[in-house]
Each structure stands twice: as C-alpha cells, then as structure tokens.
Design an enzyme around this catalytic site. Sequence first.
Site, PDB file in Angstrom:
ATOM      1  N   SER A  54     -17.915  32.918 -18.104  1.00 57.48           N
ATOM      2  CA  SER A  54     -16.444  33.161 -18.392  1.00 57.48           C
ATOM      3  C   SER A  54     -15.730  31.867 -17.920  1.00 57.48           C
ATOM      4  CB  SER A  54     -15.898  34.453 -17.768  1.00 57.48           C
ATOM      5  OG  SER A  54     -14.522  34.485 -18.247  1.00 57.48           O
ATOM      6  N   VAL A  59     -15.852  28.735 -10.812  1.00 56.93           N
ATOM      7  CA  VAL A  59     -17.020  27.838 -11.000  1.00 56.93           C
ATOM      8  C   VAL A  59     -17.145  27.478 -12.599  1.00 56.93           C
ATOM      9  CG1 VAL A  59     -19.572  27.620 -10.773  1.00 56.93           C
ATOM     10  CG2 VAL A  59     -17.987  28.803  -8.932  1.00 56.93           C
ATOM     11  N   CYS A  60     -16.948  28.447 -13.153  1.00 51.73           N
ATOM     12  CA  CYS A  60     -17.024  28.151 -14.847  1.00 51.73           C
ATOM     13  C   CYS A  60     -16.208  27.169 -15.326  1.00 51.73           C
ATOM     14  CB  CYS A  60     -17.078  29.516 -15.756  1.00 51.73           C
ATOM     15  SG  CYS A  60     -18.175  30.659 -15.272  1.00 51.73           S
ATOM     16  N   ALA A  61     -14.861  27.250 -14.796  1.00 50.31           N
ATOM     17  CA  ALA A  61     -13.818  26.223 -15.324  1.00 50.31           C
ATOM     18  C   ALA A  61     -14.156  24.941 -14.338  1.00 50.31           C
ATOM     19  CB  ALA A  61     -12.215  26.668 -14.403  1.00 50.31           C
ATOM     20  N   THR A  64     -16.917  23.385 -16.540  1.00 50.94           N
ATOM     21  CA  THR A  64     -16.542  22.945 -17.846  1.00 50.94           C
ATOM     22  C   THR A  64     -15.779  21.535 -17.772  1.00 50.94           C
ATOM     23  OG1 THR A  64     -16.452  25.003 -18.850  1.00 50.94           O
ATOM     24  CG2 THR A  64     -15.332  23.462 -19.965  1.00 50.94           C
TER      25      THR A  64
END
Length: 166
Positions: A54, A59-61, A64
Amino acid sequence: MANVTFHQEPVTLVGTEIKVGDQAQNFKVLTNDLKEANFDDYKGKVKLISVVPSIDTGVCAEQTKRFNEEADKIENVQVLTISMDLPFAQKRWSSANDITKLETLSDHRDADFGEKYGVLIKELRLLSRSIFVVDSNDKVTYVEYVKEVTNHPDYDEALKAAQAAK
C-alpha cells in the site's frame, strides 16, 4: 514459492513465482485515470517494477520515493510501482509527494499482476513487496521477493540490475 511473512506471520502467495531468465508475463492493471494498461504498453523498454502492499504506508512510501529519485539516474528504464491501492489514492498520494518520474499502477480490480507474478497475498488481498527488472526483450533479469513484507528491498541491487539490463 518464496517463503514470505507479514509482521513475522507466514502468508500464502498466490500465482506463479517468477525467476531470472523467465519471459515476463503480460498483465493488465489500471492507470491513475482508470484506463486499462498492460505490460505490452512498455514493449521495447527496460522495466523496473517496484511492488508495494500500500503506497500510503511508511516503507511503501519510502520505496516509491526512492525509485522516483533514482529514475533520472537510470537511463532508458521505465519505473513502475504497482499496488492494490485504488487509482484515486495513488494519484492523490503521488501528487502530494511529487512523484513524477515513475508510473503508479493499480492491481485492485483483477489482481492480474499479483497472480501472474506470484505476489498476491491470499490472506490480505495485498501485493507482497518485491522487485522485478525486465529487459527490453521482456526477459526477467532480476527478482527479489522480500522475505518480510514490512522490510525494505535491496535498492542498490535492483538499481544495478536495471542499469545493466538492455
């Protein structure tokens, strides 16, 4: 299949595990404008596919943002970030975080990418954190299934693989 955990609990990945040397599978996803896109739209280009559960989580942010920053440094490489987030959420998040050098794509409708690349987490209907590099002839040259979904991938190895791919 890769042994993967989410918060240290084992999860089941649905689909086919991809290996280096495989021919990349075509898949369909949605753009941030709700248009259908597929892998063939990027034919002839090297692709770095960054997969996150998500986009609007820590961590995903960071993942990205890191690949967005690096995108200019790896010439002739199309960077794609794929998640199960709704296209509207991806568009809002990308705009708020100045994500302009990579493309965010949503697998929420069909989970087609998740199943074809073996990253769909059965128990959560999220994608497991992973990285794929595919050369301009659609051969897979690098694969990382991150063992613990809440951990970061190996950015340096993924970027080296993308730079080396032709």
